[in-house]
Design a protein around this motif. Structure first.
Motif, PDB file in Angstrom:
ATOM      1  N   ILE A   1       0.843  -1.191   0.000  1.00  0.00           N
ATOM      2  CA  ILE A   1       0.000   0.000   0.000  1.00  0.00           C
ATOM      3  C   ILE A   1       0.876   1.238   0.000  1.00  0.00           C
ATOM      4  O   ILE A   1       1.942   1.263   0.615  1.00  0.00           O
ATOM      5  CB  ILE A   1      -0.991   0.025   1.178  1.00  0.00           C
ATOM      6  CG1 ILE A   1      -0.290  -0.098   2.531  1.00  0.00           C
ATOM      7  CG2 ILE A   1      -2.033  -1.050   1.031  1.00  0.00           C
ATOM      8  CD1 ILE A   1      -1.205   0.069   3.718  1.00  0.00           C
TER       9      ILE A   1
ATOM     10  N   THR B   1      -4.694   9.671   1.077  1.00  0.00           N
ATOM     11  CA  THR B   1      -5.045   8.827  -0.057  1.00  0.00           C
ATOM     12  C   THR B   1      -4.263   7.527   0.058  1.00  0.00           C
ATOM     13  O   THR B   1      -3.050   7.554   0.243  1.00  0.00           O
ATOM     14  CB  THR B   1      -4.712   9.518  -1.390  1.00  0.00           C
ATOM     15  OG1 THR B   1      -5.406  10.769  -1.452  1.00  0.00           O
ATOM     16  CG2 THR B   1      -5.112   8.658  -2.571  1.00  0.00           C
TER      17      THR B   1
ATOM     18  N   ARG C   1      -3.519   3.715  -1.719  1.00  0.00           N
ATOM     19  CA  ARG C   1      -3.606   2.925  -2.950  1.00  0.00           C
ATOM     20  C   ARG C   1      -3.021   1.546  -2.682  1.00  0.00           C
ATOM     21  O   ARG C   1      -1.921   1.422  -2.160  1.00  0.00           O
ATOM     22  CB  ARG C   1      -2.831   3.607  -4.070  1.00  0.00           C
ATOM     23  CG  ARG C   1      -2.886   2.844  -5.380  1.00  0.00           C
ATOM     24  CD  ARG C   1      -2.098   3.526  -6.444  1.00  0.00           C
ATOM     25  NE  ARG C   1      -2.805   4.747  -6.821  1.00  0.00           N
ATOM     26  CZ  ARG C   1      -2.282   5.692  -7.571  1.00  0.00           C
ATOM     27  NH1 ARG C   1      -1.053   5.598  -8.001  1.00  0.00           N
ATOM     28  NH2 ARG C   1      -2.982   6.738  -7.887  1.00  0.00           N
TER      29      ARG C   1
ATOM     30  N   PRO D   1      -2.245  -0.971  -9.893  1.00  0.00           N
ATOM     31  CA  PRO D   1      -3.101  -0.566  -8.772  1.00  0.00           C
ATOM     32  C   PRO D   1      -4.390  -1.396  -8.747  1.00  0.00           C
ATOM     33  O   PRO D   1      -5.018  -1.606  -9.778  1.00  0.00           O
ATOM     34  CB  PRO D   1      -3.422   0.897  -9.069  1.00  0.00           C
ATOM     35  CG  PRO D   1      -2.411   1.334 -10.059  1.00  0.00           C
ATOM     36  CD  PRO D   1      -1.982   0.128 -10.816  1.00  0.00           C
TER      37      PRO D   1
ATOM     38  N   GLU E   1      -8.083   2.111  -4.746  1.00  0.00           N
ATOM     39  CA  GLU E   1      -7.636   3.419  -4.265  1.00  0.00           C
ATOM     40  C   GLU E   1      -8.788   4.076  -3.534  1.00  0.00           C
ATOM     41  O   GLU E   1      -9.948   3.946  -3.925  1.00  0.00           O
ATOM     42  CB  GLU E   1      -7.194   4.292  -5.433  1.00  0.00           C
ATOM     43  CG  GLU E   1      -6.653   5.629  -4.997  1.00  0.00           C
ATOM     44  CD  GLU E   1      -6.071   6.440  -6.149  1.00  0.00           C
ATOM     45  OE1 GLU E   1      -5.819   7.632  -5.923  1.00  0.00           O
ATOM     46  OE2 GLU E   1      -5.876   5.892  -7.232  1.00  0.00           O
TER      47      GLU E   1
ATOM     48  N   SER F   1      -9.641   7.516  -0.471  1.00  0.00           N
ATOM     49  CA  SER F   1      -9.123   8.609   0.344  1.00  0.00           C
ATOM     50  C   SER F   1     -10.083   8.859   1.497  1.00  0.00           C
ATOM     51  O   SER F   1     -11.264   8.510   1.425  1.00  0.00           O
ATOM     52  CB  SER F   1      -8.925   9.876  -0.489  1.00  0.00           C
ATOM     53  OG  SER F   1     -10.156  10.323  -0.988  1.00  0.00           O
TER      54      SER F   1
END
Length: 162
Positions: A78, A101, A103, A112, A115, A117
């Motif tokens: 991450i 944030t 990911r 990725p 994701e 936030s």
């Protein structure tokens, strides 16, 4: 006649919420977005305090190392980016906020996977330990989302009910 109509209406109004309730099937109980987190990388913008970044990195790394998975899950790392960190002085104490944030990146492909936030805040009377407290709140949120074992602080409930 009116009594029977009222009784029927009461039964219908009682049954409607119960009809909306559904037990999940056995195959739906699995976690759909659960990963085996192998590492974390914490970054921040230049205006974010360095102490916040270091404390966040240490706490997330500690939570990752404390986690042991009994089933095989997709391996990920991450990346945590602290976008903003601010404090608002109040009449008594201050409120500290951070926008983060996160990911998840697949170890196998490097792509990725997910994701997201979030924004978190704390209220403190004494601002000396603000970076550590805010880092703890960020790490707790990430540990909760990724089901990491080391992110939870002991609570009074866990002390009373082992």
């Amino acid at each position: 006649m009116l009594r029977h109509a009222l009784r029927f209406a009461l039964i219908v109004l009682t049954a409607l919420p119960l009809m909306a309730f559904r037990m999940p099937a056995e195959n739906e109980r699995r976690e759909k977005l659960l990963y085996d987190v192998r590492g974390a990388f914490v970054t921040a913008r230049p205006d974010v305090p360095q102490g916040l970044v270091i404390a966040t990195d240490m706490l997330i790394d500690e939570a990752i190392r404390a986690t042991v998975r009994s089933i095989i899950l997709p391996r990920t790392i991450i990346t945590v980016r602290i976008d903003t960190a601010s404090h608002v002085p109040l009449l008594i104490g201050s409120r500290h906020e951070a926008r983060v944030t996160v990911r998840a990146i697949s170890v196998a492909s490097g792509e990725p996977i997910a994701e997201g936030s979030f924004k978190t805040s704390i209220f403190l009377l004494d601002t000396k330990e603000a970076d550590k407290e805010l880092a703890g709140r960020i790490a707790e949120r990430i540990a909760g989302e990724f089901k990491l074992d080391g992110g939870q602080r002991p609570a009074i409930a866990s002390a009373l009910f082992p």
